[in-house]
Design a protein around this motif. Structure first.
Motif, PDB file in Angstrom:
ATOM      1  N   THR A  27       0.833  -1.200   0.000  1.00 24.99           N
ATOM      2  CA  THR A  27       0.000   0.000   0.000  1.00 24.99           C
ATOM      3  C   THR A  27       0.868   1.250   0.000  1.00 24.99           C
ATOM      4  O   THR A  27       0.607   2.202  -0.747  1.00 24.99           O
ATOM      5  N   LEU A  28       1.920   1.264   0.814  1.00 23.25           N
ATOM      6  CA  LEU A  28       2.823   2.419   0.835  1.00 23.25           C
ATOM      7  C   LEU A  28       3.519   2.586  -0.506  1.00 23.25           C
ATOM      8  O   LEU A  28       3.708   3.708  -0.979  1.00 23.25           O
ATOM      9  N   GLN A  29       3.897   1.482  -1.145  1.00 24.87           N
ATOM     10  CA  GLN A  29       4.519   1.549  -2.467  1.00 24.87           C
ATOM     11  C   GLN A  29       3.548   2.162  -3.470  1.00 24.87           C
ATOM     12  O   GLN A  29       3.935   2.966  -4.316  1.00 24.87           O
ATOM     13  N   THR A  30       2.266   1.817  -3.357  1.00 28.76           N
ATOM     14  CA  THR A  30       1.251   2.385  -4.242  1.00 28.76           C
ATOM     15  C   THR A  30       1.133   3.887  -4.028  1.00 28.76           C
ATOM     16  O   THR A  30       1.065   4.658  -4.994  1.00 28.76           O
ATOM     17  N   TYR A  31       1.127   4.327  -2.769  1.00 29.55           N
ATOM     18  CA  TYR A  31       1.085   5.765  -2.490  1.00 29.55           C
ATOM     19  C   TYR A  31       2.307   6.461  -3.101  1.00 29.55           C
ATOM     20  O   TYR A  31       2.181   7.539  -3.684  1.00 29.55           O
ATOM     21  N   LEU A  32       3.469   5.861  -2.970  1.00 30.27           N
ATOM     22  CA  LEU A  32       4.683   6.435  -3.554  1.00 30.27           C
ATOM     23  C   LEU A  32       4.568   6.559  -5.077  1.00 30.27           C
ATOM     24  O   LEU A  32       4.919   7.576  -5.662  1.00 30.27           O
ATOM     25  N   GLU A  33       4.074   5.508  -5.708  1.00 30.67           N
ATOM     26  CA  GLU A  33       3.923   5.522  -7.163  1.00 30.67           C
ATOM     27  C   GLU A  33       2.907   6.567  -7.602  1.00 30.67           C
ATOM     28  O   GLU A  33       3.110   7.264  -8.600  1.00 30.67           O
ATOM     29  N   MET A  34       1.807   6.702  -6.848  1.00 29.71           N
ATOM     30  CA  MET A  34       0.782   7.696  -7.185  1.00 29.71           C
ATOM     31  C   MET A  34       1.337   9.113  -7.100  1.00 29.71           C
ATOM     32  O   MET A  34       0.886  10.001  -7.816  1.00 29.71           O
ATOM     33  N   GLN A  35       2.336   9.310  -6.258  1.00 22.58           N
ATOM     34  CA  GLN A  35       2.886  10.648  -6.056  1.00 22.58           C
ATOM     35  C   GLN A  35       4.154  10.917  -6.870  1.00 22.58           C
ATOM     36  O   GLN A  35       4.793  11.938  -6.700  1.00 22.58           O
ATOM     37  N   GLY A  36       4.530   9.985  -7.745  1.00 17.80           N
ATOM     38  CA  GLY A  36       5.638  10.223  -8.660  1.00 17.80           C
ATOM     39  C   GLY A  36       7.010   9.820  -8.153  1.00 17.80           C
ATOM     40  O   GLY A  36       8.009  10.377  -8.573  1.00 17.80           O
ATOM     41  N   TRP A  37       7.072   8.834  -7.276  1.00 14.07           N
ATOM     42  CA  TRP A  37       8.366   8.421  -6.736  1.00 14.07           C
ATOM     43  C   TRP A  37       9.283   7.838  -7.798  1.00 14.07           C
ATOM     44  O   TRP A  37      10.498   7.872  -7.664  1.00 14.07           O
ATOM     45  N   GLU A  38       8.743   7.320  -8.912  1.00 12.38           N
ATOM     46  CA  GLU A  38       9.597   6.709  -9.944  1.00 12.38           C
ATOM     47  C   GLU A  38      10.696   7.658 -10.385  1.00 12.38           C
ATOM     48  O   GLU A  38      11.767   7.243 -10.772  1.00 12.38           O
ATOM     49  N   ASP A  39      10.410   8.951 -10.316  1.00 14.00           N
ATOM     50  CA  ASP A  39      11.393   9.950 -10.723  1.00 14.00           C
ATOM     51  C   ASP A  39      12.396  10.254  -9.615  1.00 14.00           C
ATOM     52  O   ASP A  39      13.286  11.076  -9.808  1.00 14.00           O
ATOM     53  N   GLY A  40      12.248   9.631  -8.458  1.00 11.70           N
ATOM     54  CA  GLY A  40      13.147   9.871  -7.338  1.00 11.70           C
ATOM     55  C   GLY A  40      12.871  11.184  -6.624  1.00 11.70           C
ATOM     56  O   GLY A  40      13.728  11.702  -5.924  1.00 11.70           O
ATOM     57  N   ALA A  41      11.697  11.716  -6.801  1.00 12.20           N
ATOM     58  CA  ALA A  41      11.337  13.000  -6.193  1.00 12.20           C
ATOM     59  C   ALA A  41      11.136  12.852  -4.688  1.00 12.20           C
ATOM     60  O   ALA A  41      10.297  12.084  -4.242  1.00 12.20           O
ATOM     61  N   ARG A  42      11.930  13.595  -3.935  1.00 18.44           N
ATOM     62  CA  ARG A  42      11.858  13.505  -2.476  1.00 18.44           C
ATOM     63  C   ARG A  42      10.503  13.967  -1.949  1.00 18.44           C
ATOM     64  O   ARG A  42      10.004  13.435  -0.964  1.00 18.44           O
ATOM     65  N   TRP A  43       9.917  14.962  -2.599  1.00 15.72           N
ATOM     66  CA  TRP A  43       8.621  15.454  -2.128  1.00 15.72           C
ATOM     67  C   TRP A  43       7.532  14.397  -2.284  1.00 15.72           C
ATOM     68  O   TRP A  43       6.526  14.454  -1.610  1.00 15.72           O
TER      69      TRP A  43
END
Length: 123
Positions: A27-43
């Protein structure tokens, strides 16, 4: 529990380090993906943590409500409100760090040297 992934940072921000955790890694990984973590964005970590806190807040309201026993009382709505405020703080922090997030504009010189307002001025 693996603390060498972006999920680690989300868990730290939401204080979900118990065993078992309140929210699973998927679930946390899904939240990260929804927020654009693939780009390595800290925000994205801050925004994912805010999403997780809002999910916990909803759960708190649905499950806890207001409970009173002899010497103990809980108020799910108050806890949820505090969690939502923390989520808002995390989103604000993410917005401050995200260079692509609103409020920024740039003035571009068109090169014509004519100010449009000058051409409409009535003397």
């Amino acid at each position: 529990m693996d603390y060498e992934t972006p999920i680690k940072y989300v868990r730290v921000l939401i204080a979900d380090m118990a065993t078992p955790p309140l929210i699973d890694d998927q679930t946390l990984q899904t939240y990260l993906e929804m927020q654009g973590w693939e780009d390595g964005a800290r925000w994205a970590v801050y925004r994912a943590a805010a999403d997780a806190l809002e999910a916990i807040a909803v759960s708190e309201v649905l499950v806890s409500k207001v409970i009173r026993t002899q010497d103990l009382s809980t108020d799910g709505a108050k806890v949820a409100d505090a969690l939502r405020k923390l989520a808002e703080t995390l989103r604000s922090r993410a917005d401050d760090e995200d260079p692509d997030f609103g409020g920024v504009f740039e003035i571009i010189d068109t090169g014509s040297g004519i100010n449009e307002l000058e051409s409409w001025r009535v003397f």
